[in-house]
Design an enzyme around this catalytic site. Structure first.
Site, PDB file in Angstrom:
ATOM      1  N   CYS A 220      51.802 -69.233 -24.993  1.00 42.41           N
ATOM      2  CA  CYS A 220      52.456 -70.496 -25.358  1.00 42.41           C
ATOM      3  C   CYS A 220      51.456 -71.576 -25.725  1.00 42.41           C
ATOM      4  CB  CYS A 220      53.347 -70.969 -24.222  1.00 42.41           C
ATOM      5  SG  CYS A 220      52.457 -71.140 -22.682  1.00 42.41           S
TER       6      CYS A 220
ATOM      7  N   GLU B  93      59.697 -75.450 -19.564  1.00 40.62           N
ATOM      8  CA  GLU B  93      58.346 -75.119 -20.025  1.00 40.62           C
ATOM      9  C   GLU B  93      58.520 -74.402 -21.361  1.00 40.62           C
ATOM     10  OE1 GLU B  93      55.310 -75.629 -18.469  1.00 40.62           O
ATOM     11  OE2 GLU B  93      56.192 -76.748 -16.806  1.00 40.62           O
TER      12      GLU B  93
HETATM   13  P1  NAD Z   1      62.478 -64.580 -23.453  1.00 45.65           P
HETATM   14  O1  NAD Z   1      63.225 -64.064 -24.639  1.00 45.65           O
HETATM   15  O2  NAD Z   1      61.941 -63.633 -22.457  1.00 45.65           O
HETATM   16  O3  NAD Z   1      63.436 -65.624 -22.763  1.00 45.65           O
HETATM   17  C1  NAD Z   1      63.085 -66.304 -21.581  1.00 45.65           C
HETATM   18  C2  NAD Z   1      64.182 -66.123 -20.557  1.00 45.65           C
HETATM   19  O4  NAD Z   1      65.394 -66.692 -21.072  1.00 45.65           O
HETATM   20  C3  NAD Z   1      64.470 -64.680 -20.212  1.00 45.65           C
HETATM   21  O5  NAD Z   1      64.480 -64.545 -18.806  1.00 45.65           O
HETATM   22  C4  NAD Z   1      65.829 -64.428 -20.833  1.00 45.65           C
HETATM   23  O6  NAD Z   1      66.615 -63.513 -20.086  1.00 45.65           O
HETATM   24  C5  NAD Z   1      66.467 -65.783 -20.833  1.00 45.65           C
HETATM   25  N1  NAD Z   1      67.455 -65.937 -21.893  1.00 45.65           N
HETATM   26  C6  NAD Z   1      67.369 -65.491 -23.166  1.00 45.65           C
HETATM   27  N2  NAD Z   1      68.468 -65.839 -23.863  1.00 45.65           N
HETATM   28  C7  NAD Z   1      69.272 -66.507 -23.013  1.00 45.65           C
HETATM   29  C8  NAD Z   1      70.558 -67.128 -23.133  1.00 45.65           C
HETATM   30  N3  NAD Z   1      71.230 -67.130 -24.291  1.00 45.65           N
HETATM   31  N4  NAD Z   1      71.080 -67.734 -22.046  1.00 45.65           N
HETATM   32  C9  NAD Z   1      70.402 -67.747 -20.893  1.00 45.65           C
HETATM   33  N5  NAD Z   1      69.179 -67.172 -20.711  1.00 45.65           N
HETATM   34  C10 NAD Z   1      68.625 -66.562 -21.748  1.00 45.65           C
HETATM   35  O7  NAD Z   1      61.232 -65.467 -23.899  1.00 45.65           O
HETATM   36  P2  NAD Z   1      61.030 -66.315 -25.225  1.00 45.65           P
HETATM   37  O8  NAD Z   1      61.913 -67.494 -25.226  1.00 45.65           O
HETATM   38  O9  NAD Z   1      60.979 -65.445 -26.409  1.00 45.65           O
HETATM   39  O10 NAD Z   1      59.551 -66.797 -24.904  1.00 45.65           O
HETATM   40  C11 NAD Z   1      58.737 -67.259 -25.912  1.00 45.65           C
HETATM   41  C12 NAD Z   1      58.754 -68.778 -25.948  1.00 45.65           C
HETATM   42  O11 NAD Z   1      58.389 -69.262 -24.666  1.00 45.65           O
HETATM   43  C13 NAD Z   1      57.738 -69.333 -26.905  1.00 45.65           C
HETATM   44  O12 NAD Z   1      58.296 -70.433 -27.561  1.00 45.65           O
HETATM   45  C14 NAD Z   1      56.620 -69.795 -25.982  1.00 45.65           C
HETATM   46  O13 NAD Z   1      55.823 -70.812 -26.506  1.00 45.65           O
HETATM   47  C15 NAD Z   1      57.379 -70.230 -24.797  1.00 45.65           C
HETATM   48  N6  NAD Z   1      56.556 -70.177 -23.615  1.00 45.65           N
HETATM   49  C16 NAD Z   1      56.274 -71.325 -22.968  1.00 45.65           C
HETATM   50  C17 NAD Z   1      55.456 -71.283 -21.852  1.00 45.65           C
HETATM   51  C18 NAD Z   1      55.126 -72.516 -21.077  1.00 45.65           C
HETATM   52  O14 NAD Z   1      54.647 -72.358 -19.966  1.00 45.65           O
HETATM   53  N7  NAD Z   1      55.364 -73.712 -21.584  1.00 45.65           N
HETATM   54  C19 NAD Z   1      54.942 -70.088 -21.412  1.00 45.65           C
HETATM   55  C20 NAD Z   1      55.265 -68.923 -22.101  1.00 45.65           C
HETATM   56  C21 NAD Z   1      56.089 -68.973 -23.200  1.00 45.65           C
END
Ligand code: NAD
Length: 439
Positions: free
Chosen positions: A249, A215
């Site tokens: 998102c 997602e």
């Molecule tokens: P985040 O930084 O919280 O990361 C998400 C998860 O990934 C966390 O649990 C984190 O611990 C894990 N993570 C981070 N780096 C990692 C690595 N190197 N290896 C393994 N796991 C790792 O969140 P984010 O990515 O900054 O979230 C924002 C993004 O998410 C935006 O692009 C947004 O559009 C997208 N998003 C999508 C949805 C959807 O439902 N499609 C919903 C919300 C956010």
């Protein structure tokens, strides 16, 4: 009760897998029991979760309930209402060459599912996938985001008090903890977050041939047609864009419209923003904050990507950035190079629908496409000639509150989907069964 915090990932997986193998999670009564308990948790501790969301993101209580706590309760209720029917085996016609026989499909739970959630809707995006995974009869490891630490701590404390700890575990932590989890073999992984980490998750999953639901995000455009009621358009764009200070998102990332409409929309947006957040949004109890300094700095660097129509004010100490509209934005401007994920709304001018469609199709497939138009032809053309995870006609964000619609992206915005019965599809194997009498 087991303490998953002190367990190594391999031990944790072995323990949850043993529960699954013992058949504990399969009966409908276990599944519905877990959903009822999660519902009780949310009603008894809604205030605790809302307080954590305020600490992490400055979320108002109204927003916390509407977009996280009550959202998950609705998902639970919808699932409880329909689960029995969704799980019913579906008969399939048997071809004549097999003679007397019957055939059907049945939904088998997959096993142990890993759910990795992001920080922006840190409760909803951990719990809503869990509803589906538990309803489908799986054991679950839930990994909240370390970037929303108060919510992560609250959920790690509360979930084990309500759910069956032989089958459900919360693992807190950041990259090292997630990396260690990803070395294990799961039966499905649902990851919500950005595409860079999505690739890391998919690579790790590939080693075990574990299926993934990703997602992800991206730039979701909003096309505004000539001749639409701009007061309504501006009010709806404002509500969708500036909810959670733009850290959504499916938020409209940018507006595509013709020059004349752009001018009128500038004024309408300025009015709508003031109507929602008052003359000084910094004092509005309804307006959120940016999650951390890194994102604050990233966003403030985008503020001069165009002519500021309204907004622009910001304060690093409180991580406040005012709802900002930028006009005369070039497609090459920094704000158009990456998902904004903050309270900045650029208006990009196109000559009309044809150019808008080309603009959308020249870029990554978005998580959502929005269009404001009175024209059926325009709606039909956008629906037929573009590809996006979802399509919102006249109203941003709301499609994902329809429990009977799948929520997910396509291409760079993700793969797979969930919510309602689509969660059952995602977290189950649809087994083909053929039965022929022996005599
Ligand atoms: P985040 O930084 O919280 O990361 C998400 C998860 O990934 C966390 O649990 C984190 O611990 C894990 N993570 C981070 N780096 C990692 C690595 N190197 N290896 C393994 N796991 C790792 O969140 P984010 O990515 O900054 O979230 C924002 C993004 O998410 C935006 O692009 C947004 O559009 C997208 N998003 C999508 C949805 C959807 O439902 N499609 C919903 C919300 C956010």
């Amino acid at each position: 009760m087991n303490d998953s915090a002190s367990e190594q990932p391999a031990e944790l997986l072995a323990r949850l897998r043993a529960t699954f193998r013992a058949g504990t999670t399969k009966p409908l009564t276990w599944r519905t029991g877990q959903l009822h308990r999660m519902r009780t948790l949310l009603t008894e501790h809604g205030e605790d979760i809302a307080a954590a969301l305020r600490a992490d993101l400055g979320k108002s209580s109204y927003e916390a309930y509407r977009s996280e706590i009550d959202f998950v309760i609705r998902e639970i209720d919808h699932t409880l209402d329909h689960l029995d029917g969704w799980l019913r085996p579906e008969p399939a016609p048997v071809p004549a060459h097999l003679g007397e026989a019957s055939a059907w499909t049945q939904y088998d739970p997959l096993g142990v599912v890993l759910i990795i959630a992001p920080w922006n809707y840190p409760a909803q995006l951990l719990l809503a996938p869990m509803v589906g995974a538990l309803a489908a009869g799986n054991a679950v490891v839930a990994k909240p985001s370390e970037l929303a630490p108060a919510t992560s701590t609250a959920l790690a404390r509360l979930l084990p008090r309500y759910l069956d700890t032989d089958a459900v575990a919360v693992v807190e932590g950041g990259v090292p903890e997630t990396t260690a989890l990803l070395e294990q073999r799961f039966d499905h992984i649902l990851y919500t977050g950005n595409g860079t980490v999505g690739r890391i998750v998919m690579t790790a999953a590939a080693r075990h041939l574990t299926p993934v639901t990703l997602e992800l995000g991206g730039k979701s455009p909003a096309f505004v047609d000539r001749g639409t009621d701009l007061e309504t358009v501006a009010a709806r764009l404002t509500a969708g864009k500036f909810l959670n200070a733009g850290q959504t998102c499916v938020a409209p990332d940018y507006v595509l419209t013709d020059p004349e409409t752009a001018r009128a929309l500038e004024a309408a947006l300025t009015k709508a923003i003031e109507a929602s957040y008052g003359p000084d949004p910094a004092t509005s109890p309804e307006y959120g904050r940016i999650v951390n300094e890194r994102h604050f700095d990233r966003l403030t660097a985008l503020l001069d990507s165009g002519r500021q129509v309204t907004g622009g004010a910001h304060d690093r100490a409180t991580k406040f950035i005012a709802p900002t509209v930028l006009a005369d934005v070039s497609p090459d401007a920094p704000v158009m190079q990456e998902e904004i994920f903050g309270p900045i709304l650029p208006i990009v001018e196109v000559t009309g629908l044809d150019e808008a469609i080309d603009f959308i199709n020249d870029r990554d497939k978005p998580l959502s496409l929005y269009a404001f138009t009175e024209s059926d032809t325009t709606r039909d053309r956008l629906a037929a000639e573009t590809s996006s995870g979802g399509l919102g006609l006249g109203l941003p964000l709301a499609h994902l509150t329809v429990s009977d619609l799948p929520f997910g992206g396509v291409g760079e915005s993700g793969m797979g989907s969930y919510h309602g019965r689509y969660s059952i599809e995602t977290f189950s194997h649809r087994k083909a069964v053929l039965a022929k009498p022996l005599s």
